[in-house]
Design a protein around this motif. Sequence first.
Motif, PDB file in Angstrom:
ATOM      1  N   ASP A 235       0.830  -1.207   0.000  1.00 42.45           N
ATOM      2  CA  ASP A 235       0.000   0.000   0.000  1.00 42.45           C
ATOM      3  C   ASP A 235       0.863   1.254   0.000  1.00 42.45           C
ATOM      4  OD1 ASP A 235      -2.577  -1.151  -0.011  1.00 42.45           O
ATOM      5  OD2 ASP A 235      -2.446  -1.576   2.121  1.00 42.45           O
ATOM      6  N   ALA A 239       0.778   3.935  -3.076  1.00 42.68           N
ATOM      7  CA  ALA A 239       0.291   5.274  -2.748  1.00 42.68           C
ATOM      8  C   ALA A 239       1.335   6.334  -3.064  1.00 42.68           C
ATOM      9  CB  ALA A 239      -0.111   5.341  -1.276  1.00 42.68           C
ATOM     10  N   CYS A 242       1.531   6.868  -6.874  1.00 39.53           N
ATOM     11  CA  CYS A 242       0.396   7.617  -7.407  1.00 39.53           C
ATOM     12  C   CYS A 242       0.478   9.093  -7.030  1.00 39.53           C
ATOM     13  CB  CYS A 242      -0.911   7.013  -6.913  1.00 39.53           C
ATOM     14  SG  CYS A 242      -1.212   5.329  -7.495  1.00 39.53           S
ATOM     15  N   GLU A 243       0.891   9.370  -5.810  1.00 41.17           N
ATOM     16  CA  GLU A 243       1.038  10.764  -5.385  1.00 41.17           C
ATOM     17  C   GLU A 243       2.115  11.467  -6.206  1.00 41.17           C
ATOM     18  OE1 GLU A 243       1.770  10.267  -1.240  1.00 41.17           O
ATOM     19  OE2 GLU A 243      -0.295   9.626  -0.824  1.00 41.17           O
ATOM     20  N   ARG A 279      -7.209  -2.620  -5.376  1.00 41.51           N
ATOM     21  CA  ARG A 279      -6.644  -1.778  -4.314  1.00 41.51           C
ATOM     22  C   ARG A 279      -5.778  -0.673  -4.915  1.00 41.51           C
ATOM     23  NH1 ARG A 279      -1.972  -3.047  -1.710  1.00 41.51           N
ATOM     24  NH2 ARG A 279      -2.098  -5.222  -2.392  1.00 41.51           N
ATOM     25  N   HIS A 283      -6.086   3.446  -4.658  1.00 38.99           N
ATOM     26  CA  HIS A 283      -4.990   4.333  -4.275  1.00 38.99           C
ATOM     27  C   HIS A 283      -4.810   5.437  -5.326  1.00 38.99           C
ATOM     28  CE1 HIS A 283      -3.398   2.601  -0.652  1.00 38.99           C
ATOM     29  NE2 HIS A 283      -3.254   1.393  -1.196  1.00 38.99           N
ATOM     30  N   ASP A 286      -7.629   7.916  -4.989  1.00 37.62           N
ATOM     31  CA  ASP A 286      -7.460   8.696  -3.764  1.00 37.62           C
ATOM     32  C   ASP A 286      -6.369   9.756  -3.915  1.00 37.62           C
ATOM     33  OD1 ASP A 286      -9.437   7.201  -2.568  1.00 37.62           O
ATOM     34  OD2 ASP A 286      -8.051   5.933  -1.418  1.00 37.62           O
ATOM     35  N   ALA A 287      -5.340   9.431  -4.697  1.00 38.98           N
ATOM     36  CA  ALA A 287      -4.232  10.371  -4.892  1.00 38.98           C
ATOM     37  C   ALA A 287      -4.589  11.476  -5.882  1.00 38.98           C
ATOM     38  CB  ALA A 287      -3.000   9.616  -5.380  1.00 38.98           C
TER      39      ALA A 287
END
Length: 364
Positions: A235, A239, A242-243, A279, A283, A286-287
Motif C-alpha cells: 500500500d 500510494a 500515485c502521489e 486496491r 490508491h 485517492d491520490a
Amino acid sequence: MTSPRAATRPYVGRWWDTIDDGRVQCNLCPRHCRMNEGQRGFCFVRMNTGGQLILDTYGRSSGFCVDPIEKKPLNHFLPGTSVLSFGTAGCNLGCKFCQNWDISKSRETDTLADAASPGAIADTAVGAGATSVAFTYNDPVIFAEYAIDVAAACHERGVRTVAVTAGYIEAEPRPEFFAAMDAVNVDLKGFTEEFYRTVTGAELEVVKDTLRHLATTDTWLEITTLLIPGRNDSDAEIAAMCEWVVSELGPDVPHHFSAFHPDHRMRDVERTPELTLRRALQHARDAGERYAYTGNIHDKDGDTTYCAGCQSPLIVRDWYRMVDFHVTPDGTCPICGAAVPGVFDPAGPGDFGPRRIPLRIAPR
C-alpha cells in the motif's frame, strides 16, 4: 517517398565515443557500456566492430502483428484503432519478471524472423489499415536509430508512432527519440530504488527523469505498472507512486496497473490477485489520478474511462473490445462538457476490436 536510410548492414549507430584505451563507449543509456573489439553491450545488440558502434538489429525484427491499440496499453490514444506492432531482440534492463523474455533476452540475433526497411514497414502499415506503428515486445530505446527512421517514414505516409518502453535512456538522446513518437507508454516498474536495482538492474531516478521530460512535450503519455506480489505491491509503495504521478506529471496521465503471471526468473511467485489491482485503482483515485485502469484481468470498472467531471462512463471496454463510446468530436463529455484528455479522431473511434493479425514483410 523514400525512407531516411535503407536497412543496410552493418549499421553504424549514434551516441557513442572512443575512449582513451581504444574501447567504444555507448552513450545511449545510463549503462555506458565500454566494449573492446568484438564485444557487445548489456543489451547485446550494440557492439564494437572495427572501432565503431554497430547496431546489429537495424532493419531486422522478431515479427510483425496488427493489434488493437488498447493492447499497448493505450486507452486515450485513437481508441478502437489498429496498430502494427514489432520489436527486435535484446534489452537494456535485466527484469527478472520479464514477460517477453524470449525476445528481450534473445542472444540469437541472426534468427530474427523478418527484415524490413523503414519504408517497407510504413507501407505495410498503410496496406494493413493500421493507424499507427508500435515499437514494442522489447525496448525500442536499444534500437533508437531504427525506430527514429521508421517513425520518419511513417509520418511521411500519415501513420502515427508509438513507443512501449521502460524509459531507461540518457538525457542527450532522450528528446530526439521521444520527439519521433506520437504516443508513449512507459513501464514504471516500481517505486523504490531497491526494487529497480535488485529486480530490474536499473535505476528508478532515470525513469522518473524520462517521465518528467515526457510530461513537458506534446507526445501523448500513459504509464503501466506491473504489480508483483511481495515485490512492489505494498500500500505504501503504490500510494507514494500515485502521489508522485499526480504531483510531477499531472492528474490526467492514464495509469494502468497490470497483473503479473509467473515467468522467466520469477516462476515461483504467485499471480497477482485481482484484489491487489482493485486496491491499486483505489490508491490512484485517492491520490487524484483521474484515469486509472487495471490490466490482464477481466474488470469492467477497471477497463472503463469515466468523466473526471461527472463520473459518467465515457468509454466502456470489454477486454480489448469497445462496447460504448461517448466522447464528443471535440474531445469532451456529452453530459457535463468536461474535457477528456487524449488523442481522439473527430470522426469517431475505430472498430478494430480484439483481433490479432500476424504479418510477414518481404525484405527490400
